[in-house]
Design a protein around this motif. Structure first.
Motif, PDB file in Angstrom:
ATOM      1  N   VAL A  26       0.832  -1.195   0.000  1.00 25.89           N
ATOM      2  CA  VAL A  26       0.000   0.000   0.000  1.00 25.89           C
ATOM      3  C   VAL A  26       0.869   1.248   0.000  1.00 25.89           C
ATOM      4  O   VAL A  26       1.764   1.398   0.817  1.00 25.89           O
ATOM      5  N   SER A  27       0.579   2.163  -0.922  1.00 27.41           N
ATOM      6  CA  SER A  27       1.324   3.413  -0.987  1.00 27.41           C
ATOM      7  C   SER A  27       1.000   4.288   0.216  1.00 27.41           C
ATOM      8  O   SER A  27      -0.111   4.278   0.719  1.00 27.41           O
ATOM      9  N   THR A  28       1.947   5.061   0.675  1.00 26.98           N
ATOM     10  CA  THR A  28       1.709   5.983   1.790  1.00 26.98           C
ATOM     11  C   THR A  28       1.789   7.429   1.332  1.00 26.98           C
ATOM     12  O   THR A  28       2.021   8.331   2.116  1.00 26.98           O
ATOM     13  N   ASN A  29       1.589   7.647   0.045  1.00 23.06           N
ATOM     14  CA  ASN A  29       1.609   9.014  -0.469  1.00 23.06           C
ATOM     15  C   ASN A  29       0.367   9.765  -0.021  1.00 23.06           C
ATOM     16  O   ASN A  29      -0.741   9.251  -0.117  1.00 23.06           O
ATOM     17  N   VAL A  30       0.527  10.964   0.445  1.00 24.28           N
ATOM     18  CA  VAL A  30      -0.603  11.784   0.844  1.00 24.28           C
ATOM     19  C   VAL A  30      -0.911  12.767  -0.275  1.00 24.28           C
ATOM     20  O   VAL A  30      -0.020  13.444  -0.779  1.00 24.28           O
ATOM     21  N   SER A 325     -10.405   5.774   1.239  1.00 24.64           N
ATOM     22  CA  SER A 325     -11.355   6.738   1.801  1.00 24.64           C
ATOM     23  C   SER A 325     -11.630   6.480   3.273  1.00 24.64           C
ATOM     24  O   SER A 325     -12.299   7.270   3.936  1.00 24.64           O
ATOM     25  N   PHE A 326     -11.127   5.362   3.804  1.00 25.80           N
ATOM     26  CA  PHE A 326     -11.302   5.042   5.220  1.00 25.80           C
ATOM     27  C   PHE A 326     -10.013   5.151   6.029  1.00 25.80           C
ATOM     28  O   PHE A 326     -10.054   5.226   7.243  1.00 25.80           O
ATOM     29  N   ILE A 327      -8.861   5.114   5.343  1.00 24.42           N
ATOM     30  CA  ILE A 327      -7.591   5.044   6.050  1.00 24.42           C
ATOM     31  C   ILE A 327      -6.745   6.270   5.715  1.00 24.42           C
ATOM     32  O   ILE A 327      -6.344   6.449   4.570  1.00 24.42           O
ATOM     33  N   PRO A 328      -6.464   7.123   6.675  1.00 19.00           N
ATOM     34  CA  PRO A 328      -5.646   8.307   6.388  1.00 19.00           C
ATOM     35  C   PRO A 328      -4.266   7.934   5.860  1.00 19.00           C
ATOM     36  O   PRO A 328      -3.674   6.922   6.232  1.00 19.00           O
ATOM     37  N   ASN A 329      -3.772   8.759   4.946  1.00 19.29           N
ATOM     38  CA  ASN A 329      -2.384   8.710   4.473  1.00 19.29           C
ATOM     39  C   ASN A 329      -2.028   7.521   3.583  1.00 19.29           C
ATOM     40  O   ASN A 329      -0.851   7.211   3.424  1.00 19.29           O
ATOM     41  N   VAL A 330      -3.032   6.853   2.982  1.00 20.66           N
ATOM     42  CA  VAL A 330      -2.688   5.793   2.027  1.00 20.66           C
ATOM     43  C   VAL A 330      -3.094   6.154   0.602  1.00 20.66           C
ATOM     44  O   VAL A 330      -2.697   5.487  -0.337  1.00 20.66           O
ATOM     45  N   ALA A 331      -3.887   7.195   0.428  1.00 20.37           N
ATOM     46  CA  ALA A 331      -4.382   7.545  -0.912  1.00 20.37           C
ATOM     47  C   ALA A 331      -3.235   7.951  -1.834  1.00 20.37           C
ATOM     48  O   ALA A 331      -2.301   8.637  -1.426  1.00 20.37           O
ATOM     49  N   SER A 332      -3.311   7.502  -3.088  1.00 20.54           N
ATOM     50  CA  SER A 332      -2.307   7.913  -4.070  1.00 20.54           C
ATOM     51  C   SER A 332      -2.945   8.609  -5.265  1.00 20.54           C
ATOM     52  O   SER A 332      -2.249   8.953  -6.205  1.00 20.54           O
ATOM     53  N   GLY A 333      -4.268   8.813  -5.222  1.00 18.37           N
ATOM     54  CA  GLY A 333      -4.930   9.596  -6.259  1.00 18.37           C
ATOM     55  C   GLY A 333      -5.756   8.769  -7.221  1.00 18.37           C
ATOM     56  O   GLY A 333      -5.403   7.649  -7.568  1.00 18.37           O
ATOM     57  N   GLY A 334      -6.860   9.343  -7.655  1.00 23.79           N
ATOM     58  CA  GLY A 334      -7.718   8.711  -8.644  1.00 23.79           C
ATOM     59  C   GLY A 334      -7.419   9.221 -10.037  1.00 23.79           C
ATOM     60  O   GLY A 334      -6.680  10.192 -10.214  1.00 23.79           O
ATOM     61  N   ASN A 374     -18.161  12.384   0.896  1.00 25.11           N
ATOM     62  CA  ASN A 374     -18.163  11.588   2.130  1.00 25.11           C
ATOM     63  C   ASN A 374     -16.764  11.175   2.581  1.00 25.11           C
ATOM     64  O   ASN A 374     -16.588  10.107   3.171  1.00 25.11           O
ATOM     65  N   THR A 375     -15.762  11.986   2.298  1.00 24.17           N
ATOM     66  CA  THR A 375     -14.395  11.646   2.710  1.00 24.17           C
ATOM     67  C   THR A 375     -13.795  12.734   3.597  1.00 24.17           C
ATOM     68  O   THR A 375     -12.584  12.823   3.735  1.00 24.17           O
ATOM     69  N   TYR A 376     -14.641  13.544   4.203  1.00 23.54           N
ATOM     70  CA  TYR A 376     -14.165  14.702   4.974  1.00 23.54           C
ATOM     71  C   TYR A 376     -13.218  14.290   6.089  1.00 23.54           C
ATOM     72  O   TYR A 376     -12.203  14.944   6.325  1.00 23.54           O
ATOM     73  N   TRP A 377     -13.541  13.208   6.785  1.00 22.28           N
ATOM     74  CA  TRP A 377     -12.721  12.845   7.950  1.00 22.28           C
ATOM     75  C   TRP A 377     -11.321  12.403   7.536  1.00 22.28           C
ATOM     76  O   TRP A 377     -10.401  12.425   8.348  1.00 22.28           O
ATOM     77  N   VAL A 378     -11.132  12.027   6.277  1.00 20.22           N
ATOM     78  CA  VAL A 378      -9.809  11.661   5.783  1.00 20.22           C
ATOM     79  C   VAL A 378      -9.079  12.866   5.202  1.00 20.22           C
ATOM     80  O   VAL A 378      -7.897  13.075   5.457  1.00 20.22           O
TER      81      VAL A 378
END
Length: 389
Positions: A26-30, A325-334, A374-378
């Motif tokens: 899993v990427s950790t790119n923010v 969308s549930f786990i902070p700091n793993v998104a790498s972009g759509g 619905n991704t505000y908390w992330v």
């Protein structure tokens, strides 16, 4: 994408955070900006409540389904302003929108546990009416469990905070005409045909992705003896109709087993169904003249649209899947990518997007994008609808 109850979100966060620590791939790119690697941005409209879909109308306006608590309404973006055109009294949120004229559209509402909600509405002339009870159809027929090859056992629904039994979530909708639509029932793993007369039938049932042995991917085992195979969910999220009437279905794959890496990266497909096909089971194990896997190797397809150039535009929610969308700091972009209708890659339109959720094209051919639903908390960002130049 079953309707997200509070209980399910809590369960998913707990499970997903555990798996995130155990998964090396899993990427950790923010994502720092929704404009990362994106083309020049046009006008931007900010909203303070969840939006699941957008749709353009012949007059150039963009229709938006806004869900502000129990205050659910259809808003339009027109001439640089946002205004409410009609409210909707519904037990669940507005999800899919498909315009059929200026101020006229079909909309779907979300499903709940054991398919107790989820309807098709028609809005026109300043009024709304429920035209098809999609939840009742799921309760009575449950296609993926009771029709076709019957690949799902209803006991397999008892996970992620849901009960064993029928489950539905009428996600996105596409109008065939002023009297008929196709609905991507995300929790039902099926594409439904619904008419304003109330008549409903299943057009297609999706089947799970295949493992390395060519068998459906098993996520877990159900039953007292744990002998019932429960498969990774093939979740239809979006539907587009080509110029020749062929139907394209975008798919998001649910969670995988721990042995398969949990995160369903590269598992999503886009299916092509021949225009006259009905009651077909979309199964990679079987060769058929009625359907084919048009595109594979995608991740969490959230929307598809046929553009004014005749290309098929595919939106992937995030390259690390919907888990991001549930786990902070793993998104790498759509991404948004365009293909011809034979499935050949033509171009990448945009990448590094912060949780793209839907697209539509206005009458001038401009591409509009919904982000951060619905991704505000992330992310800390509320939904935006913007025009890409």
């Amino acid at each position: 994408m079953k309707n997200q109850t509070y209980l399910r979100i809590l369960l998913l966060i707990i499970v997903f955070l555990f798996y995130a620590c155990e998964t090396e791939k899993v990427s950790t790119n923010v994502i720092e900006s929704s404009s990362l690697k994106m083309k020049q941005m046009g006008e931007v409209y900010h909203f303070n409540a969840p939006i699941y879909d957008i749709s353009s109308a012949p007059d150039g306006s963009i229709m938006v389904g806004l869900n502000d608590g129990e205050d659910r309404s259809i808003q339009i973006i027109k001439n640089g302003k946002v205004s409410k055109i009609i409210g909707l009294e519904s037990q669940t949120d507005i999800q899919g929108i498909s315009t059929i004229g200026s101020g006229n559209a079909f909309i779907t509402t979300g499903g709940t546990d054991l398919a107790m909600n989820g309807e098709l509405y028609r809005i026109s002339n300043g009024g709304t009416r429920m035209v098809a009870d999609l939840a009742a159809f799921e309760r009575n027929y449950d296609p993926d469990a009771m029709e076709g090859i019957q690949w799902k056992n209803q006991l397999c629904e008892a996970i992620d905070g849901f009960s064993a039994g029928p489950q539905n979530n009428p996600f996105k909708v596409t109008a065939v005409s002023g009297e008929e639509v196709l609905v991507a029932d995300a929790a039902g793993n099926s594409v439904l045909s619904a008419k304003t007369t109330g008549e409903i039938d299943w057009k297609a049932i999706l089947t799970p992705p295949l493992d390395n042995s060519g068998e459906f991917m098993v996520r877990w085992y159900a039953g007292e003896s744990e002998d019932i195979q429960c498969y990774a969910q093939p979740v239809p999220t979006s539907i587009a109709i080509g110029p020749e009437g062929n139907v394209f279905v975008g798919e998001l794959i649910g969670a995988l087993s721990e042995a398969d890496g949990v995160f369903p990266i590269g598992r999503s497909r886009v299916w092509k169904i021949n225009k006259d096909a009905m009651n077909v089971v979309l199964n990679e194990k079987v060769t058929s003249e009625d359907y084919e896997v048009l595109i594979e190797g995608l991740t969490s397809v959230i929307d598809i649209e046929i553009g004014p150039d005749g290309l098929l535009y595919v939106v992937e929610f995030d390259e690390t899947s919907w888990f991001a969308s549930f786990i902070p700091n793993v998104a790498s972009g759509g991404t948004i990518t365009a293909y011809d209708l034979e499935g050949n890659l033509v171009m990448q339109v945009a990448s590094g997007l912060e949780f793209p959720s839907a697209i539509t094209f206005d009458k001038k051919g401009n591409l509009w994008l919904l982000q951060n639903n619905n991704t505000y908390w992330v992310t800390g960002n509320m939904p935006t609808v913007r025009k890409l130049q």
